[in-house]
Enzyme design. Structure first.
Site, PDB file in Angstrom:
ATOM      1  CB  SER A  14      -0.203  -9.072  -0.046  1.00 27.22           C
ATOM      2  OG  SER A  14       0.571  -7.970   0.351  1.00 27.22           O
ATOM      3  CB  SER A  35      -6.658  -5.391  -1.865  1.00 29.62           C
ATOM      4  OG  SER A  35      -5.880  -4.303  -1.421  1.00 29.62           O
ATOM      5  CG  ASP A  61      -1.656   2.495  -6.293  1.00 29.03           C
ATOM      6  OD1 ASP A  61      -2.105   2.708  -5.136  1.00 29.03           O
ATOM      7  OD2 ASP A  61      -0.790   3.207  -6.828  1.00 29.03           O
ATOM      8  CB  SER A 140      -0.587   4.531  13.435  1.00 32.88           C
ATOM      9  OG  SER A 140       0.557   4.472  14.260  1.00 32.88           O
ATOM     10  CE1 TYR A 153       2.161   4.522   8.781  1.00 35.15           C
ATOM     11  CE2 TYR A 153       2.607   5.139  11.047  1.00 35.15           C
ATOM     12  CZ  TYR A 153       2.093   4.241  10.137  1.00 35.15           C
ATOM     13  OH  TYR A 153       1.517   3.075  10.570  1.00 35.15           O
TER      14      TYR A 153
HETATM   15  P1  NAP Z   1       2.901  -4.233   5.779  1.00 33.37           P
HETATM   16  O1  NAP Z   1       3.336  -5.552   6.331  1.00 33.37           O
HETATM   17  O2  NAP Z   1       3.917  -3.364   5.138  1.00 33.37           O
HETATM   18  O3  NAP Z   1       1.683  -4.495   4.752  1.00 33.37           O
HETATM   19  C1  NAP Z   1       1.123  -3.433   4.035  1.00 33.37           C
HETATM   20  C2  NAP Z   1       0.089  -3.965   3.083  1.00 33.37           C
HETATM   21  O4  NAP Z   1      -0.443  -2.870   2.307  1.00 33.37           O
HETATM   22  C3  NAP Z   1       0.654  -4.960   2.089  1.00 33.37           C
HETATM   23  O5  NAP Z   1      -0.291  -5.995   1.871  1.00 33.37           O
HETATM   24  C4  NAP Z   1       0.827  -4.131   0.822  1.00 33.37           C
HETATM   25  O6  NAP Z   1       0.760  -4.960  -0.319  1.00 33.37           O
HETATM   26  C5  NAP Z   1      -0.373  -3.205   0.928  1.00 33.37           C
HETATM   27  N1  NAP Z   1      -0.276  -1.977   0.148  1.00 33.37           N
HETATM   28  C6  NAP Z   1       0.696  -1.032   0.188  1.00 33.37           C
HETATM   29  N2  NAP Z   1       0.448  -0.059  -0.689  1.00 33.37           N
HETATM   30  C7  NAP Z   1      -0.721  -0.374  -1.304  1.00 33.37           C
HETATM   31  C8  NAP Z   1      -1.511   0.253  -2.298  1.00 33.37           C
HETATM   32  N3  NAP Z   1      -1.154   1.398  -2.872  1.00 33.37           N
HETATM   33  N4  NAP Z   1      -2.652  -0.360  -2.697  1.00 33.37           N
HETATM   34  C9  NAP Z   1      -3.040  -1.555  -2.150  1.00 33.37           C
HETATM   35  N5  NAP Z   1      -2.338  -2.173  -1.198  1.00 33.37           N
HETATM   36  C10 NAP Z   1      -1.185  -1.600  -0.774  1.00 33.37           C
HETATM   37  O7  NAP Z   1       2.214  -3.363   6.909  1.00 33.37           O
HETATM   38  P2  NAP Z   1       1.504  -3.763   8.297  1.00 33.37           P
HETATM   39  O8  NAP Z   1       2.504  -3.613   9.375  1.00 33.37           O
HETATM   40  O9  NAP Z   1       0.763  -5.037   8.154  1.00 33.37           O
HETATM   41  O10 NAP Z   1       0.499  -2.542   8.442  1.00 33.37           O
HETATM   42  C11 NAP Z   1      -0.850  -2.594   8.002  1.00 33.37           C
HETATM   43  C12 NAP Z   1      -1.531  -1.291   8.405  1.00 33.37           C
HETATM   44  O11 NAP Z   1      -1.427  -1.125   9.819  1.00 33.37           O
HETATM   45  C13 NAP Z   1      -0.911  -0.048   7.776  1.00 33.37           C
HETATM   46  O12 NAP Z   1      -1.914   0.888   7.472  1.00 33.37           O
HETATM   47  C14 NAP Z   1      -0.022   0.471   8.882  1.00 33.37           C
HETATM   48  O13 NAP Z   1       0.201   1.848   8.766  1.00 33.37           O
HETATM   49  C15 NAP Z   1      -0.861   0.133  10.103  1.00 33.37           C
HETATM   50  N6  NAP Z   1      -0.099   0.068  11.342  1.00 33.37           N
HETATM   51  C16 NAP Z   1       0.943  -0.818  11.476  1.00 33.37           C
HETATM   52  C17 NAP Z   1       1.651  -0.853  12.671  1.00 33.37           C
HETATM   53  C18 NAP Z   1       2.784  -1.810  12.912  1.00 33.37           C
HETATM   54  O14 NAP Z   1       3.447  -1.689  13.950  1.00 33.37           O
HETATM   55  N7  NAP Z   1       3.042  -2.764  12.030  1.00 33.37           N
HETATM   56  C19 NAP Z   1       1.307   0.027  13.708  1.00 33.37           C
HETATM   57  C20 NAP Z   1       0.270   0.912  13.527  1.00 33.37           C
HETATM   58  C21 NAP Z   1      -0.436   0.928  12.351  1.00 33.37           C
HETATM   59  P3  NAP Z   1       1.780  -4.802  -1.578  1.00 33.37           P
HETATM   60  O15 NAP Z   1       3.170  -4.818  -1.018  1.00 33.37           O
HETATM   61  O16 NAP Z   1       1.451  -5.964  -2.434  1.00 33.37           O
HETATM   62  O17 NAP Z   1       1.419  -3.517  -2.213  1.00 33.37           O
END
Ligand code: NAP
Length: 245
Positions: A14, A35, A61, A140, A153
């Site tokens: 999203s 999703s 979820d 990560s 995490y």
């Molecule tokens: P984000 O902006 O917080 O987005 C997270 C996404 O996951 C949202 O679309 C959220 O949608 C969805 N989500 C959360 N809980 C869920 C559930 N139970 N079922 C289905 N969907 C769910 O995070 P992001 O920064 O894009 O990160 C994406 C991935 O990359 C994550 O796994 C994160 O750990 C990893 N990552 C991020 C970074 C970084 O620096 N940003 C670094 C390393 C790894 P809803 O809110 O609608 O639930």
């Protein structure tokens, strides 16, 4: 890179990294199941369709078995199969160990690790029958190097690495690859909320001198989903501007 006719599931699409990945697959000709747990996923899907792409939204979820299964059912119902699974959904509940509640630990494990297990199991059933598939898990760099205040995490993301290597071994004979991407600091809503001092400290420790972008994670994801990466499996590829070497 051509993804025409490929059916892709991207969990947690999203916003942020997942959304960028879903958009990139669409641009390359794939049909995508997007999703999220909130209503906003329907708007994301509507935007993709308005741009002429083929997309289906599932609001569920993924930490619940029926929520994970819904994504695979939607892909099969709409497009007949699943070719590529991107396990991207993830959350943080950052706290120092002594302040961390059991609920903080459980929720992070349930979504980041158990959700990936549930979704991979459901999708692998479809892929195994076809004897082809691609699974990409978004881990990560913190899962490799650890991080104070993120023990839940980091443990979930390290768990994903063990999961990736095990699934790679199990599914390689079926022509299914499974790899992990370990991003460093990527500019999204997840990192927006960090205190300025923390962000500045990160920036100083990144040799590239900048944060990464969701688009750069999407670039690597589509490569790992493509025919060009057929002999790469069980790997963890860091995408972190040199943050950890
Ligand atoms: P984000 O902006 O917080 O987005 C997270 C996404 O996951 C949202 O679309 C959220 O949608 C969805 N989500 C959360 N809980 C869920 C559930 N139970 N079922 C289905 N969907 C769910 O995070 P992001 O920064 O894009 O990160 C994406 C991935 O990359 C994550 O796994 C994160 O750990 C990893 N990552 C991020 C970074 C970084 O620096 N940003 C670094 C390393 C790894 P809803 O809110 O609608 O639930």
């Amino acid at each position: 890179m051509d993804m025409k006719g490929k059916t892709v599931i991207v969990s947690g699409s999203s916003r942020g990294i997942g959304k960028a990945i879903a958009e990139r697959f669409c641009e390359l000709g794939a049909q995508v199941v997007v999703s999220g747990t909130t209503e906003s996923i329907h708007a994301v899907c509507a935007d993709l369709r308005a741009a002429g792409f083929s997309a289906t939204a599932v609001q569920s979820d993924i930490s619940r078995p029926e929520g994970a299964q819904q994504l695979v059912d939607a892909a099969v119902e709409a497009y007949g199969t699943v070719d590529i699974l991107v396990n991207n959904a993830g959350i943080t509940r950052d706290k120092l160990l002594i302040r961390m509640e059991e609920e903080d630990w459980d929720r992070v494990m349930d979504i980041n690790l158990k959700g990936t297990f549930l979704l991979t199991k459901a999708a692998a059933k479809v892929m195994m029958k076809k004897r082809t598939g691609r699974i990409i898990n978004i881990s990560s760099v913190v899962g490799v190097m650890g991080n104070a205040g993120q023990s839940n995490y980091a443990a979930s993301k390290a768990g994903l690495i063990g999961f990736t290597k095990s699934i790679a071994r199990e599914l390689a004979p079926r022509n299914i690859t499974c790899n992990a991407i370990a991003p460093g600091f990527i500019e999204t809503q997840m990192t927006d909320g960090l205190p300025e001092a923390v962000k500045e400290a990160y920036l100083k420790s990144i040799p590239a001198g900048r944060y990464g972008t969701p688009s750069e994670v999407a670039d690597l994801t589509v490569f790992l989903a493509s025919g060009q990466s057929a002999y790469i499996t069980g790997q963890v590829i860091q995408l972190d501007g040199g943050l950890h070497m």
